[in-house]
Design a protein around this motif. Structure first.
Motif, short mmCIF file in Angstrom:
data_model
loop_
_atom_site.label_atom_id
_atom_site.label_comp_id
_atom_site.label_asym_id
_atom_site.label_seq_id
_atom_site.Cartn_x
_atom_site.Cartn_y
_atom_site.Cartn_z
N SER A 816 0.86 -1.20 0.00
CA SER A 816 0.00 0.00 0.00
C SER A 816 0.89 1.24 0.00
O SER A 816 1.71 1.42 0.89
N CYS A 817 0.73 2.07 -1.02
CA CYS A 817 1.58 3.24 -1.20
C CYS A 817 0.73 4.50 -1.31
O CYS A 817 -0.35 4.49 -1.90
N VAL A 818 1.24 5.58 -0.73
CA VAL A 818 0.69 6.90 -0.96
C VAL A 818 1.70 7.66 -1.80
O VAL A 818 2.91 7.62 -1.49
N TYR A 819 1.25 8.32 -2.86
CA TYR A 819 2.20 8.97 -3.75
C TYR A 819 1.75 10.37 -4.11
O TYR A 819 0.56 10.72 -4.01
N VAL A 820 2.72 11.20 -4.47
CA VAL A 820 2.46 12.56 -4.95
C VAL A 820 3.14 12.70 -6.31
O VAL A 820 4.36 12.46 -6.42
N MET A 821 2.37 13.04 -7.35
CA MET A 821 2.94 13.27 -8.67
C MET A 821 3.26 14.75 -8.83
O MET A 821 2.42 15.61 -8.60
N LEU A 822 4.53 15.06 -9.20
CA LEU A 822 4.96 16.42 -9.47
C LEU A 822 4.89 16.64 -10.97
O LEU A 822 5.76 16.19 -11.72
N ARG A 823 3.84 17.30 -11.43
CA ARG A 823 3.64 17.52 -12.85
C ARG A 823 4.62 18.56 -13.39
O ARG A 823 5.14 19.39 -12.64
N PRO A 824 4.89 18.52 -14.71
CA PRO A 824 5.79 19.52 -15.29
C PRO A 824 5.31 20.96 -15.10
O PRO A 824 6.10 21.89 -15.11
N ASP A 825 3.98 21.15 -14.90
CA ASP A 825 3.46 22.50 -14.70
C ASP A 825 3.49 22.92 -13.23
O ASP A 825 2.84 23.88 -12.83
N LYS A 826 4.23 22.17 -12.39
CA LYS A 826 4.43 22.45 -10.96
C LYS A 826 3.20 22.14 -10.10
O LYS A 826 3.20 22.41 -8.91
N LYS A 827 2.14 21.59 -10.69
CA LYS A 827 0.98 21.20 -9.91
C LYS A 827 1.17 19.78 -9.38
O LYS A 827 1.98 19.01 -9.91
N ASP A 835 -0.66 -0.86 -6.62
CA ASP A 835 0.10 -1.16 -7.84
C ASP A 835 0.77 0.13 -8.32
O ASP A 835 0.31 0.77 -9.27
N LEU A 836 1.84 0.53 -7.63
CA LEU A 836 2.47 1.81 -7.91
C LEU A 836 3.06 1.85 -9.31
O LEU A 836 2.95 2.86 -10.02
N GLU A 837 3.67 0.76 -9.75
CA GLU A 837 4.27 0.74 -11.09
C GLU A 837 3.22 0.98 -12.16
O GLU A 837 3.40 1.78 -13.08
N GLY A 838 2.07 0.30 -12.04
CA GLY A 838 1.00 0.49 -13.01
C GLY A 838 0.42 1.90 -12.97
O GLY A 838 0.11 2.49 -14.01
N ARG A 839 0.30 2.47 -11.76
CA ARG A 839 -0.25 3.81 -11.64
C ARG A 839 0.70 4.85 -12.24
O ARG A 839 0.26 5.78 -12.94
N VAL A 840 2.00 4.69 -12.01
CA VAL A 840 2.99 5.61 -12.60
C VAL A 840 2.94 5.52 -14.12
O VAL A 840 2.97 6.54 -14.82
N ARG A 841 2.84 4.29 -14.64
CA ARG A 841 2.79 4.10 -16.09
C ARG A 841 1.53 4.76 -16.67
O ARG A 841 1.59 5.39 -17.74
N THR A 842 0.41 4.66 -15.96
CA THR A 842 -0.83 5.27 -16.44
C THR A 842 -0.73 6.79 -16.47
O THR A 842 -1.13 7.44 -17.44
N HIS A 843 -0.20 7.37 -15.40
CA HIS A 843 -0.05 8.83 -15.35
C HIS A 843 0.84 9.32 -16.49
O HIS A 843 0.53 10.31 -17.16
N ARG A 844 1.95 8.63 -16.71
CA ARG A 844 2.91 9.09 -17.74
C ARG A 844 2.41 8.85 -19.15
O ARG A 844 2.96 9.40 -20.10
N PHE A 854 7.79 11.62 -9.16
CA PHE A 854 6.91 11.20 -8.08
C PHE A 854 7.66 11.13 -6.76
O PHE A 854 8.89 10.97 -6.73
N LEU A 855 6.91 11.23 -5.68
CA LEU A 855 7.36 10.89 -4.33
C LEU A 855 6.38 9.86 -3.79
O LEU A 855 5.16 9.97 -4.02
N TYR A 856 6.89 8.84 -3.08
CA TYR A 856 5.97 7.86 -2.52
C TYR A 856 6.51 7.35 -1.19
O TYR A 856 7.70 7.46 -0.89
N PHE A 857 5.61 6.81 -0.38
CA PHE A 857 6.02 6.09 0.82
C PHE A 857 5.01 4.96 1.04
O PHE A 857 3.86 5.04 0.60
N THR A 858 5.46 3.90 1.68
CA THR A 858 4.60 2.74 1.93
C THR A 858 4.07 2.79 3.36
O THR A 858 4.73 3.30 4.26
#
Length: 907
Positions: A816-827, A835-844, A854-858
């Protein structure tokens, strides 16, 4: 692709591979005919040569053409184009290669053969197809369950080749140690982007031949150089982090075996740094934007785009400043000339003629002629005497192509425009030539380091394959087996069954334990098993499962079991059903005997032999005796293995098989019917469930009843009925399946440079600020929960960054991971997932998000992850961070009150 030569020696078949681009060759001797055919089916080659030693007939079976006993090999080669050669199998093959490629006779080839002395035998064709190491219709594919579906291309090929050619114990143990480290990595890992070679001629992991050839011919363009830099940079990325650096060191030997190149670790790192710096100094990288295409509101933008895009952005501007300045001046001069020559005419047309439907004029790009000309429909300059623009009209002349022919009635130019165009093309050609010259110089410098680049590229292929395997293995809940080292000396005998095999909770590899349930078995094998069981009782599935588990363990991979102890076998051989071969003039029984001959001749004490339904294709009495004799032979050799059979007469034979153990697939009597349990038990099972199987497959009731009558009249007195056999009831039954008919196998389921540096610094600063805020907000929450609920342990928040070209480690699979995506527009975007790998792939995968970090912690449990997600969504905006999913915080009434960061203690 290599040139391949096949020959025959006293040790067996030999295959020699020659790479013209690398000027290297390798040899593999002592192959069986089946193993050689397997290699031919799975390798790609440029040309095939067959040595005349294959014509030697040692068994008198010359009916298969010129090969003699090699009927299987002849059948494989007959449909391929090949040439015969004679003489020394290596020296004369190299001569053929020189002749084929037009090389000078003085060219030398380097031997990169890796000794196969301690390696297990390559898989036979039958074994490889029956477990799906080579995809086969109707057979569960082993490759598809070893790696996630998004892993394609060269990593898949590497894993397949490793299965077909299992490594020596030293390499297998390093592969396993590498996978164990990968399973526990906490830092982010390189992206290892890999494109299928079938879909892309220049994937990031370049083919060895292509990479070497491009550098040798000095034809590598800036895209290849950027890819080479990505490869060496990812090696350096692994070297940078202590966790990944240990993995990098362990991968050195597997890469040596895969490439034949022996390279020192320090040499690899130093040369990768040199190559990265050298390319970085010369090549303009993706994030550099100091070479904009010339622009003018008058000249069509497609013209400058076509003329300059072929050389701008290839090398750094500092190396072509003079040429760049000349092109800029020429572009401005051309724009000014076109403006002065054509604009007065166009202005006059628009003011007077065009509104009334008269002549029209415009400045257009004639792409075919690489020119900027004036085009006027129904344009007749003579009628404009005495009007504004008359001077420019007088200088117009018909536009001509490169051969001096008139282009058309509507195209016009002037002498000044043509002179400006000529000047612009000249300086553009000069700049392009300078860029090509610089790229060729860089290719010449890198050519000396070809081995390093090839080694690094292959190392990343292996790293990608193993990381992917570990991620999929963790998802499927597979385990790392204990791999038992083989004895160093042949005369050393194993102590206390130390070289036996034990598989606890073994499941069929094609079932996903994580998504459903399968019948697991425990296999404790210290000698040969003689296995009986009903049709559909799971004998074949058990043999496939054991074969796959043993092969995976021998290669250093994870296995589908709860725990496992696997010896490093010297050969793993599986024989399933046989078909006839009309082309060879062989019946199915002949084919079976041919395959078993090969198996028995290759078996040693350290072999695993699995034979399913032996001697099924001949008369029962003699087939039973042949089967018994084969069991005796294998028992005498002392190998591990299983021989399954429906020939129950074998138990009445006076066999001298002291070590063979009788095993059976269990049945249970439920509601008046005998049903299989798919469990491995001790003893003998004489029940075949033949009538039930025939009925289930649609045989008519009339035929079934008549068969039962015949059976009862002939065999009942012999006491072979499954229901009346007390031995069957004692040895082949176990507890009821709770009334279930069948177990459920699977559930449904410059200024520019300064600006770029400032942008990077701003992103790094934002990441630090977000990390600090996330840690403080969440840690305060966890401290409060710890005090209220008095939990045994306080969870600490440890944020892990994932860079733009990085991905989460396998340790996040199922966590179980909580993550923060840092978008190129600083948002920011806050989320939680298992499934952090799948979620990162979907966002990108979304537009503009390819370089998101991204930043994440379990945390322990999904419930806590959901609470912290909501807390962050509601609290981060209070710290002046801009979130794109603020609305998600309204889904739960948690964390909506303000928090004073001054009162929060960071952990």
């Amino acid at each position: 692709m290599p040139v391949v030569g096949i020959s025959r020696s006293a040790r067996g078949y030999c295959i020699n591979s020659v790479l013209e681009t690398m000027k290297t060759y390798s040899s593999e001797d002592g192959l069986t005919e089946e193993a050689l055919v397997t290699k031919l089916r799975t390798c790609r080659y440029h040309h095939l040569f067959l040595h005349t030693s294959l014509r030697h007939n040692s068994s008198g079976t010359c009916r298969w053409g010129e090969f003699g006993e090699g009927g299987l090999l002849w059948g494989e080669c007959a449909a391929r184009h090949f040439e015969w050669f004679e003489g020394n199998p290596v020296i004369d093959l190299l001569s053929k290669v020189k002749e084929l490629y037009g090389l000078d006779g003085e060219v030398t080839f380097r031997n990169v053969t890796v000794s196969s002395e301690n390696r297990p035998r390559p898989l036979t064709l039958g074994t490889a197809t029956q477990i799906g190491a080579i995809p086969t219709e109707g057979i569960p594919c082993l490759l598809k369950v070893l790696l996630p579906s998004n892993c394609t291309g060269l990593p898949v090929i590497y894993v397949r080749d490793l299965l077909l050619n299992p490594p020596a114990y030293e390499i297998a143990s390093k592969i396993q140690a590498t996978c164990k480290l990968m399973s526990n990595v906490t830092c982010s890992i390189p992206e290892f982007t890999c494109v299928s070679p079938a879909k892309c001629l220049t994937p990031k992991f370049l083919f060895v031949e292509q990479l070497v050839k491009l550098l040798e011919l000095r034809e590598a363009n800036h895209i290849e150089f950027c890819r080479i830099k990505n490869v060496v940079d990812e090696v350096l990325h692994m070297h940078k982090y202590s966790e990944l650096n240990e993995i990098l060191k362990l991968l050195m030997d597997p890469t040596w075996v895969a490439t034949g190149l022996k390279i020192d670790f320090e040499t690899l790192i130093n040369e990768c740094k040199w190559a990265s710096d050298k390319i970085g100094e010369m090549i303009s990288l993706d994030d550099e934007s100091d070479q904009k295409i010339s622009f003018s509101s008058i000249v069509p933008k497609d013209f400058f785009e076509d003329m300059e895009s072929s050389w701008k952005g290839r090398v750094k501007k500092i190396h072509i400043q003079e040429e760049f300045a000349e092109v800029e001046r020429a572009a401005k001069a051309l724009t000014l000339t076109v403006t002065e020559a054509f604009m007065p005419i166009i202005t006059r047309i628009k003011a007077i003629a065009a509104p009334l439907g008269g002549p029209k004029g415009e400045i257009l790009y004639a792409r075919e002629h690489e020119a900027i000309w004036f085009k006027g429909k129904r344009f007749s300059p003579a009628v404009w005497a005495g009007t504004p623009g008359e001077e420019q009209i007088k200088h117009l002349k018909p536009a001509l192509d490169s051969k001096g022919r008139k282009v058309g009635e509507e195209w016009f130019t002037t002498m000044r425009v043509e002179d400006a165009l000529t000047r612009y093309h000249e300086v553009g050609a000069k700049a392009k030539a300078r860029v090509l010259e610089l790229l060729k110089e860089l290719a010449s410098e890198l050519q000396a380091n070809t081995n390093i680049l090839v080694f690094a590229s292959m190392l990343l292929v292996i790293a990608k394959a193993l990381f992917s395997h570990v991620s999929e293995g963790r998802r499927r809940k597979w385990v790392f087996p204990t791999l038992v080292e083989p004895p160093r000396l042949k005369d050393v005998k194993p102590l206390n069954g130390a070289y036996g095999m034990r598989l606890v909770g073994l499941s069929p590899y094609w079932f996903d334990v994580a998504e459903g349930s399968a019948v697991n078995n425990t296999v404790d094998m210290q000698s040969l098993f003689l296995l009986t069981g009903p049709n559909g009782g799971g004998k074949s599935s058990l043999l496939r499962s054991i074969c796959a588990a043993a092969l995976l363990g021998t290669c250093g991979f994870m296995v589908p079991a709860e725990s496992a102890l696997i010896p490093h076998f010297d050969s793993i051989m599986l024989h399933m059903k046989s078909y006839d071969s009309p082309a060879d003039g062989k019946s199915s029984f002949q084919v079976e005997m041919s395959e078993i001959r090969s198996i028995v001749s290759a078996t040693s004490k350290r072999s695993l032999v699995l034979i399913d339904e032996i001697c099924r294709g001949t008369e029962t009495a003699k087939g039973t005796c042949i089967a018994g004799s084969i069991v005796e032979t294998l028992d005498k050799i002392g190998c591990l293995g299983i021989v399954s059979t429906h020939l129950h007469g074998i138990f009445s034979l006076p066999l001298n098989a002291k070590n063979t153990v009788f095993k059976a697939m269990g049945t249970v009597y439920v509601n008046g019917q005998t049903k299989p349990t798919w469990k491995l038990l001790d003893g003998i099972c004489r029940e075949s469930l033949a009538f039930e199987t025939a009925k289930r497959e649609g045989i008519s009731e009339t035929i079934i009843k008549r068969a039962e009558e015949i059976y009862n009249s002939v065999f009942a007195k012999e006491g072979l009925s499954g229901e009346n056999d007390t031995e069957l009831q004692h040895l082949c039954s176990y507890a009821s399946l709770n009334g279930s008919d069948r177990p459920h196998f699977q559930s449904n389921t410059s200024r520019e440079d300064s600006e770029r540096i400032r942008s990077i610094n701003r992103m790094e600063l934002l990441q630090k600020e977000v990390e600090t805020a996330v840690t403080m907000i969440c840690q305060r929450m966890l401290i409060e929960l710890y005090r209220k609920e008095k939990t045994s342990e306080l969870t600490e928040i440890c944020c892990v960054p994932i860079g733009a070209r990085e991905q989460p480690p396998p340790s996040t699979v199922g966590a179980s991971c909580v993550y923060v995506m840092l978008r190129p527009d600083k948002k920011l975007y806050v989320g939680q997932t298992d499934d952090l790998e799948g979620r990162v792939r979907t966002h990108r995968s979304k537009e503009g998000m390819q370089k998101a970090s991204f930043l994440y912690f379990t945390v322990p449990g999904k419930s806590l992850a959901c609470q912290l997600e909501t807390l962050l969504i509601n609290q981060l905006p209070n710290q002046e961070f801009h979130l794109t999913n603020v609305a998600d915080g309204k889904h739960r009434n948690f964390g909506t009150s303000s928090l004073s960061l001054e009162s929060v203690t960071a952990c």
